[in-house]
Design an enzyme around this catalytic site. Structure first.
Site, PDB file in Angstrom:
ATOM      1  N   ASP A   1      54.599  31.381  41.060  1.00  0.00           N
ATOM      2  CA  ASP A   1      53.506  31.266  42.034  1.00  0.00           C
ATOM      3  C   ASP A   1      52.532  30.166  41.624  1.00  0.00           C
ATOM      4  O   ASP A   1      51.327  30.382  41.551  1.00  0.00           O
ATOM      5  CB  ASP A   1      52.782  32.603  42.162  1.00  0.00           C
ATOM      6  CG  ASP A   1      51.867  32.654  43.400  1.00  0.00           C
ATOM      7  OD1 ASP A   1      52.047  31.804  44.300  1.00  0.00           O
ATOM      8  OD2 ASP A   1      50.977  33.518  43.445  1.00  0.00           O
TER       9      ASP A   1
ATOM     10  N   GLY B   1      37.621  37.006  43.145  1.00  0.00           N
ATOM     11  CA  GLY B   1      38.664  36.640  44.088  1.00  0.00           C
ATOM     12  C   GLY B   1      39.720  37.715  44.171  1.00  0.00           C
ATOM     13  O   GLY B   1      39.664  38.749  43.490  1.00  0.00           O
TER      14      GLY B   1
ATOM     15  N   GLY C   1      46.417  41.531  42.736  1.00  0.00           N
ATOM     16  CA  GLY C   1      45.240  42.366  42.604  1.00  0.00           C
ATOM     17  C   GLY C   1      43.956  41.571  42.675  1.00  0.00           C
ATOM     18  O   GLY C   1      43.963  40.358  42.888  1.00  0.00           O
TER      19      GLY C   1
ATOM     20  N   VAL D   1      40.146  40.275  41.105  1.00  0.00           N
ATOM     21  CA  VAL D   1      39.593  39.807  39.830  1.00  0.00           C
ATOM     22  C   VAL D   1      38.074  39.942  39.873  1.00  0.00           C
ATOM     23  O   VAL D   1      37.439  39.552  40.860  1.00  0.00           O
ATOM     24  CB  VAL D   1      39.983  38.342  39.552  1.00  0.00           C
ATOM     25  CG1 VAL D   1      39.455  37.908  38.190  1.00  0.00           C
ATOM     26  CG2 VAL D   1      41.491  38.175  39.607  1.00  0.00           C
TER      27      VAL D   1
END
Length: 777
Positions: free
Chosen positions: A594, A477, A482, A484
């Site tokens: 987040d 993902g 960034g 993964v």
């Protein structure tokens, strides 16, 4: 003079002599006071010498948990677990300590668990110093040293899945605690609580389904007008009993000297015809004889207990799965058809394949998949099968159960070669075990030439990361910080997730310092950071891999497996515990900034773990620029983000409230669609909570299958979390206590910003156009 034996050899001999738990019982103490804790390899012993408290391992596991057990019973001793079952691995770094009026489990100085204070959960004033002792009845208590009769906390108020004589179920008027037994295994949940409407009554809940029973008078004593029940001590002298709660079954177990085993003196349900989980894992009820049998390819886990009529321990594989055999990649497992079975305990997981062969392959590729069916699409069952019985008209006539690997037995090896193979394997295993133990106790000798160890983290080279990820070929993902990628650590079969951070211009020394800080943070509900890599402008983090992916894939996708309400409820509590740890227990408060379903990962048992915490630390001064993507995540951000006000930990509380609504409803809160007269789901939900209609908020795919009380609590908590003013929102510690039912809460008001929304217009606070205008830098 004989030379001293090497440390590894001595430890190996100790293990062979007494098992892995020998280390946990190497020494003992009688009390825990400030400044004098209990190291992980010691035990706390009761005055009468019958009980000991320590860190023990269930079965053959590698994790140690805090628990009380009967001394001098060896492998026959049951363990009564304490706390939230926080697992630790490295015993030398663990300690049980007293600080103030609370008891803490600490690993390498980091708090993993702490006791609450008896009563209303608030800190008790006047306790200058506390001490922890193990009473003669097995109850671990924290009490005021100046006034020993004043108990601040006791383990009997959080008994886990078992209860010792003198322990209480139901409401304790003295402390205000409402005590129940709980059980959790894989995707199954259970509870046992008092039913005050009937004399000695109780409610046994399994996967959201209630069964009501009554304890016999000789077994319990009713107190406080039936609101609490105390387990009586056995009548016979020198007799040992305890109440054991397993999935779908509760039993009073008594030790029998004549049979050298635990015998169920009383059980509810009393037979497999009336109790779906009576026969345990992979056990099937024969409806003709009323007895339990193991399905083909399985044998009783504890044959002595089956012989004595206690079947709930279930059945185990006769042969291991190929994927469990030292990381073996060759899948030669076979499947056998189970005929005439009914009552499978939980819904199978749908797999998006079309052919029988692909369905079989899909099950083989998941080590936790244990059965499949192709009668109405591809259905997979994970982990265990419970509640099996014979039937004339089963819902599935062809269920293929996965059997163990026949790889070794099918090679046609001669007896001689088998003996040589076994001897050789034992020699290699002994050498490896000695090395592992030497590594554990002499870490400085374990640093591989391939890796650099920095504190508790491993520093990888960029070449090692590239090789581990197959040149970053398996992308899991991408987020604001960034991409993964999935990988496999060099020299092992351990799967990891590698996050390739976007270039942030951070100084390498500063980045290493902050990575070390985040790497020290450990909690059951936080994704573990294993290592990192710094190579010029490349910065990569290596995390533990979560096999069930992110939460959004399970609650929003129609193709994913449907999460039951008990699983969702436990996921909500787990997220709350993780955030509470970040906010209140870390040395420096960490604000996640987040919180959303994409950043909640699920392990193989659907335990939630928060990812991407500590990014503010890792990215330093560049954090503001990285947040431009986060601030574009419409619907999860608190009003203070939009109005440019200072951000506190209450911003995470707001985001958690929105995530709660999504867990409940199975839909995005920002979906542009009609909910009654509303177009923004949290507005609609807040109104329905105030009107007392919470079932209409539940994911329609669950068809109303939820505990209404738990659903109401979760909805109220969500509404409190999304209040406009941060001072009106609870802390995450308070959220945990509210979700657990420890504290009551009032009806939350509808947030003023929701009341002011003009339905059907695009000029409101959460309209898409207004959102983007407000979030421009």
């Amino acid at each position: 003079m004989a030379q001293p034996a090497p440390l590894a050899l001595l430890v190996l001999l100790l293990l062979l002599a007494g098992g892995s738990e020998f280390l946990a019982a190497a020494a003992s103490t009688d009390t825990i006071v400030p400044g004098k804790g209990m190291p992980g390899n010691q035990t706390l012993v009761s005055k009468n010498g019958e009980f000991e408290l320590g860190f023990f391992t269930p079965g053959s596991g590698i994790h140690y948990f805090l628990g009380v057990r009967l001394r001098n019973m060896g492998e026959y001793s049951p363990t009564f677990w304490i706390g939230d079952r926080v697992g630790v691995i490295n015993l030398p770094g663990v300690a049980l300590e007293i600080f103030g009026d609370k008891l803490y489990i600490k690993e390498d100085g980091v708090s993993l668990w702490w006791s609450s204070v008896a009563g209303n959960g608030s800190s008790s004033s006047g306790a200058a110093a506390a001490a922890a002792v193990l009473l003669d009845n097995g109850d671990l208590v924290v009490r005021d040293q100046g006034n020993p009769s004043r108990v601040l906390w006791r383990s009997f108020d959080s008994p886990g899945d078992s209860l010792l004589p003198g322990g209480r179920l139901g409401l304790d008027a003295a402390t205000g605690a409402n005590v129940s037994l709980t059980f959790q295994a894989y995707s199954h949940n259970g509870s046992l609580r008092v039913d005050a409407s009937r004399r000695n009554g109780f409610v046994l809940t399994t996967d959201g389904i209630d069964s009501r029973g009554v304890f016999p008078d000789w077994m319990v004593t009713s107190q406080d007008n039936g609101s609490s029940l105390v387990l009586n001590h056995p009548n016979a002298t020198n007799s040992t009993e305890f109440l054991q709660f397993n999935l779908g079954q509760v039993s009073l177990m008594r030790w029998s000297d004549s049979t050298a085993g635990w015998v169920a003196r009383w059980t509810f349900p009393s037979d497999c015809k009336s109790g779906g989980f009576f026969c345990g894992d992979f056990g099937a009820c024969n409806t003709t004889t009323g007895g339990c049998e193991c399905v083909g390819g399985f044998t009783p886990s504890y044959s002595d207990e089956w012989r004595l009529g206690y079947f709930v321990t279930g059945c185990s594989r006769s042969l291991p799965l190929s994927c469990e055999a030292n990381g073996q990649t060759e899948h030669d497992d076979s499947f056998a058809i189970l005929d005439k079975l009914q009552g499978l305990p939980y819904s199978p997981q749908d797999e998006a394949v079309t052919t029988d062969e692909d369905c079989r392959a899909a099950c083989l590729n998941k080590c936790y998949c244990i059965a499949y069916s192709t009668e109405s699409g591809c259905k997979l069952w994970y982990h265990n099968l419970y509640n099996l019985s014979s039937a004339d008209k089963p819902p599935y006539s062809k269920i293929y159960v996965r059997l163990g690997s026949k790889l070794r037995s099918s090679r046609g090896l001669t007896t001689r070669w088998i003996v040589l193979l076994v001897v050789g394997s034992l020699a290699v295993a002994s050498a490896m075990l000695a090395l592992v133990l030497l590594c554990r106790y002499r870490r400085e000798l374990c640093v591989s030439s391939k890796f650099e160890v920095e504190g508790s983290l491993i520093v990888y080279s960029y070449a090692q990361i590239r090789k581990a990820t197959g040149n970053f070929s398996d992308k899991l993902g991408e987020g604001g910080f960034g991409s993964v990628f999935r990988g496999t650590l060099p020299g092992s079969a351990t799967a990891v997730a590698v996050k390739n951070l976007k270039a942030v211009g951070q100084a390498e020394k500063q980045f290493r310092t902050e990575v070390q800080t985040v790497g020290m943070i450990r909690h059951t509900n936080l994704v573990r950071l294993l290592g990192f890599c710094v190579n010029r402008n490349r910065m990569l983090l290596v995390y533990e891999y979560m096999s069930n992916g992110s939460l959004d894939a399970h609650i929003f996708s129609e193709k994913s497996s449907l999460l039951s309400w008990p699983v969702r409820y436990q996921i909500a509590i787990g997220i709350a515990r993780g955030l509470a740890y970040l906010h209140e227990e870390c040395e420096d408060c960490i604000i996640h900034c987040d919180i959303k379903p994409e950043n909640i990962l699920l392990d193989g048992e659907f335990c939630p773990k928060i990812a991407d915490f500590g990014m503010a630390k890792l990215l330093g001064r560049e954090f503001n620029s990285a947040l431009t993507t986060v601030r574009g995540t419409m619907g999860y951000l608190a009003p203070e983000w939009i109005y440019g006000q200072p951000i506190t930990k209450k911003a995470d509380v707001y985001s958690f409230g929105i995530v709660l609504f999504e867990i409940i409803s199975g839909r995005r809160s920002t979906e542009r669609m009609k909910f009654g007269s509303h177009r923004y789901f949290p507005t609609y939900a807040a109104v329905q909570v105030n009107e007392g209609d919470v079932l209409c908020l539940l994911d329609s795919r669950l068809e109303g299958n939820a505990d209404v009380k738990e659903l109401d609590i979760t909805c109220r908590v969500a509404c409190w979390c999304i209040q406009d003013e941060e001072n009106d929102r609870p802390s995450m510690g308070q959220v945990v206590r509210m979700l657990e039912g420890v504290v009551d809460m009032e009806m939350p008001p509808i947030p003023a910003s929701f009341q002011n929304l003009v339905e059907g217009e695009d000029s409101g606070l959460y309209s898409e156009e207004s959102w983007h205008l407000r979030t421009q830098d």
